[in-house]
Write a protein that holds these residues in place. Structure first.
Motif, PDB file in Angstrom:
ATOM      1  N   VAL A  64      46.691 100.097  68.921  1.00 39.66           N
ATOM      2  CA  VAL A  64      46.727  98.734  69.457  1.00 39.66           C
ATOM      3  C   VAL A  64      48.165  98.316  69.768  1.00 39.66           C
ATOM      4  O   VAL A  64      48.419  97.662  70.788  1.00 39.66           O
ATOM      5  N   THR A  65      49.099  98.693  68.913  1.00 37.96           N
ATOM      6  CA  THR A  65      50.509  98.356  69.157  1.00 37.96           C
ATOM      7  C   THR A  65      51.005  98.977  70.449  1.00 37.96           C
ATOM      8  O   THR A  65      51.690  98.325  71.248  1.00 37.96           O
ATOM      9  N   ALA A  66      50.656 100.241  70.675  1.00 38.14           N
ATOM     10  CA  ALA A  66      51.070 100.918  71.902  1.00 38.14           C
ATOM     11  C   ALA A  66      50.405 100.285  73.120  1.00 38.14           C
ATOM     12  O   ALA A  66      51.050 100.052  74.151  1.00 38.14           O
ATOM     13  N   ALA A  67      49.106  99.973  72.993  1.00 40.81           N
ATOM     14  CA  ALA A  67      48.377  99.369  74.108  1.00 40.81           C
ATOM     15  C   ALA A  67      48.919  97.992  74.450  1.00 40.81           C
ATOM     16  O   ALA A  67      48.902  97.575  75.615  1.00 40.81           O
ATOM     17  N   SER A  68      49.423  97.289  73.455  1.00 45.97           N
ATOM     18  CA  SER A  68      49.913  95.924  73.660  1.00 45.97           C
ATOM     19  C   SER A  68      51.204  95.873  74.454  1.00 45.97           C
ATOM     20  O   SER A  68      51.635  94.785  74.868  1.00 45.97           O
ATOM     21  N   GLU A  69      51.839  97.017  74.675  1.00 43.91           N
ATOM     22  CA  GLU A  69      53.044  97.061  75.502  1.00 43.91           C
ATOM     23  C   GLU A  69      52.710  97.015  76.987  1.00 43.91           C
ATOM     24  O   GLU A  69      53.592  96.769  77.816  1.00 43.91           O
ATOM     25  N   ASP A  70      51.457  97.250  77.321  1.00 41.58           N
ATOM     26  CA  ASP A  70      51.007  97.262  78.712  1.00 41.58           C
ATOM     27  C   ASP A  70      50.463  95.880  79.069  1.00 41.58           C
ATOM     28  O   ASP A  70      49.568  95.374  78.388  1.00 41.58           O
ATOM     29  N   PRO A  71      50.962  95.233  80.142  1.00 35.88           N
ATOM     30  CA  PRO A  71      50.429  93.922  80.530  1.00 35.88           C
ATOM     31  C   PRO A  71      48.925  93.915  80.763  1.00 35.88           C
ATOM     32  O   PRO A  71      48.277  92.871  80.624  1.00 35.88           O
ATOM     33  N   ALA A  72      48.351  95.083  81.080  1.00 39.02           N
ATOM     34  CA  ALA A  72      46.911  95.162  81.316  1.00 39.02           C
ATOM     35  C   ALA A  72      46.113  94.830  80.063  1.00 39.02           C
ATOM     36  O   ALA A  72      44.913  94.544  80.141  1.00 39.02           O
ATOM     37  N   VAL A  73      46.765  94.841  78.886  1.00 39.81           N
ATOM     38  CA  VAL A  73      46.056  94.542  77.650  1.00 39.81           C
ATOM     39  C   VAL A  73      45.504  93.121  77.672  1.00 39.81           C
ATOM     40  O   VAL A  73      44.480  92.826  77.044  1.00 39.81           O
ATOM     41  N   VAL A  74      46.162  92.241  78.417  1.00 41.56           N
ATOM     42  CA  VAL A  74      45.714  90.847  78.475  1.00 41.56           C
ATOM     43  C   VAL A  74      44.292  90.762  79.009  1.00 41.56           C
ATOM     44  O   VAL A  74      43.445  90.065  78.447  1.00 41.56           O
ATOM     45  N   LEU A  75      44.007  91.469  80.094  1.00 40.53           N
ATOM     46  CA  LEU A  75      42.669  91.423  80.684  1.00 40.53           C
ATOM     47  C   LEU A  75      41.628  92.034  79.755  1.00 40.53           C
ATOM     48  O   LEU A  75      40.481  91.572  79.694  1.00 40.53           O
ATOM     49  N   VAL A  76      42.020  93.052  79.009  1.00 38.84           N
ATOM     50  CA  VAL A  76      41.101  93.665  78.052  1.00 38.84           C
ATOM     51  C   VAL A  76      40.782  92.679  76.930  1.00 38.84           C
ATOM     52  O   VAL A  76      39.629  92.539  76.517  1.00 38.84           O
ATOM     53  N   LEU A  77      41.796  91.981  76.456  1.00 42.52           N
ATOM     54  CA  LEU A  77      41.578  90.983  75.402  1.00 42.52           C
ATOM     55  C   LEU A  77      40.675  89.860  75.890  1.00 42.52           C
ATOM     56  O   LEU A  77      39.820  89.370  75.142  1.00 42.52           O
ATOM     57  N   LEU A  78      40.852  89.458  77.147  1.00 46.50           N
ATOM     58  CA  LEU A  78      40.022  88.391  77.693  1.00 46.50           C
ATOM     59  C   LEU A  78      38.552  88.783  77.709  1.00 46.50           C
ATOM     60  O   LEU A  78      37.671  87.949  77.459  1.00 46.50           O
ATOM     61  N   LYS A  79      38.278  90.048  77.997  1.00 47.32           N
ATOM     62  CA  LYS A  79      36.885  90.517  77.984  1.00 47.32           C
ATOM     63  C   LYS A  79      36.281  90.396  76.594  1.00 47.32           C
ATOM     64  O   LYS A  79      35.100  90.086  76.443  1.00 47.32           O
ATOM     65  N   HIS A  80      37.092  90.622  75.571  1.00 50.30           N
ATOM     66  CA  HIS A  80      36.585  90.524  74.206  1.00 50.30           C
ATOM     67  C   HIS A  80      36.381  89.073  73.780  1.00 50.30           C
ATOM     68  O   HIS A  80      35.633  88.798  72.835  1.00 50.30           O
ATOM     69  N   LEU A  81      37.057  88.149  74.455  1.00 44.88           N
ATOM     70  CA  LEU A  81      36.879  86.723  74.132  1.00 44.88           C
ATOM     71  C   LEU A  81      35.748  86.082  74.912  1.00 44.88           C
ATOM     72  O   LEU A  81      35.350  84.953  74.619  1.00 44.88           O
ATOM     73  N   ASP A  82      35.228  86.787  75.910  1.00 46.51           N
ATOM     74  CA  ASP A  82      34.112  86.246  76.690  1.00 46.51           C
ATOM     75  C   ASP A  82      32.965  85.878  75.759  1.00 46.51           C
ATOM     76  O   ASP A  82      32.515  86.709  74.962  1.00 46.51           O
ATOM     77  N   PRO A  83      32.481  84.619  75.806  1.00 46.35           N
ATOM     78  CA  PRO A  83      31.392  84.212  74.903  1.00 46.35           C
ATOM     79  C   PRO A  83      30.148  85.091  75.016  1.00 46.35           C
ATOM     80  O   PRO A  83      29.378  85.203  74.058  1.00 46.35           O
ATOM     81  N   ALA A  84      29.963  85.717  76.181  1.00 44.77           N
ATOM     82  CA  ALA A  84      28.782  86.569  76.370  1.00 44.77           C
ATOM     83  C   ALA A  84      28.976  87.973  75.823  1.00 44.77           C
ATOM     84  O   ALA A  84      28.022  88.747  75.720  1.00 44.77           O
TER      85      ALA A  84
END
Length: 265
Positions: free
Chosen positions: A30-50
């Protein structure tokens, strides 16, 4: 970035009973992945209420989003920024867990500050929070007060013109709603205390703003509400509520709460 390995790593980190070796591997991933700006979109998918995401994982994602939003904001395109704004508001509207609510409020605060510094409009923010603060759902009112309180503290003069209406909002949200149909007394108390906390943050912002006419207009209302709230909580034997009211009162008159009331209030 592969979503599935990332999802598994999040689940491992959020699990209370996980193998230490697996936890270290997941943290490294997760630390390595968090260096990539693309991680933001991945996190948003996990926050989707659905999305089918466990509550403890959703809380972790909210914490990670707050860090990633500030770190990668300038590397994101306008569509990604807008997606983050929309997703955070949707996640707040659907969150119930107090810890997740607080993490999301912090994430939204970071997004709001980043939006302001980059001149990225977020016109929906204040209307959405104003509506949420009047919601019949306790969790919505709590989330709105938490975030608005953070915003008046972190964004300073930017929200100065909204301070009078925010005082009105927090005063009403902090009152004991005897006709409230909520069956969860604990959630209702949290929502009221969050509004008192937001009043304290607003009082602090007023004191540091240097606008005496505004202070003279708004501070007496905050003081009056805090005194009444302390009396209401005291009559019910709710000492946690009394402490919340006294902290807000101390902020309104610019004194150190611990110095006046003791370090345990």
């Amino acid at each position: 970035m592969e979503t599935d390995p990332f999802s598994r790593a999040l689940a491992v980190l959020a699990s209370p009973t996980v193998d230490p070796n697996a936890c270290r591997e997941a943290e490294t991933f997760v630390t390595a992945a968090s260096e990539d700006p693309a991680v933001v979109l991945v996190l948003l998918k996990h926050l989707d209420p659905a999305a089918a995401v466990a509550p403890e994982t959703r809380h972790l994602v909210a914490v990670l989003l707050a860090n990633s939003a500030g770190k990668h904001w300038r590397s994101l395109d306008d569509a990604s920024r807008r997606a983050m704004q929309t997703c955070v508001l949707a996640a707040l509207a659907n969150a119930e867990d107090p810890a997740t609510l607080r993490a999301l409020a912090h994430a939204a605060d970071v997004v709001a500050q980043s939006s302001t510094t980059s001149n990225t409009p977020w016109d929906e923010l204040l209307p959405s929070l104003s509506e949420a603060a009047r919601s019949p759902k306790d969790a919505h009112r709590e989330a709105a007060s938490l975030l608005l309180g953070n915003l008046v503290e972190s964004m300073g003069p930017t929200l100065k013109d909204h301070h009078p209406s925010l005082v009105d909002l927090f005063v009403e949200a902090s009152k004991d709603e005897t006709n409230n149909q909520s069956s969860n007394a604990s959630a209702r108390r949290r929502a009221r205390r969050a509004a008192l906390g937001a009043l304290a943050q607003l009082a602090t912002a007023l004191g540091s703003g240097g606008d005496f006419p505004l202070v003279a207009t708004l501070a007496p209302r905050i003081v009056q509400r805090c005194l009444h709230a302390a009396g209401e909580y005291s009559s019910k034997g709710d000492l946690v509520g009394v402490a919340a009211a006294l902290r807000a009162l101390a902020a309104a008159v610019s004194v150190d709460a611990d110095a006046v009331f003791g370090d345990d209030l």
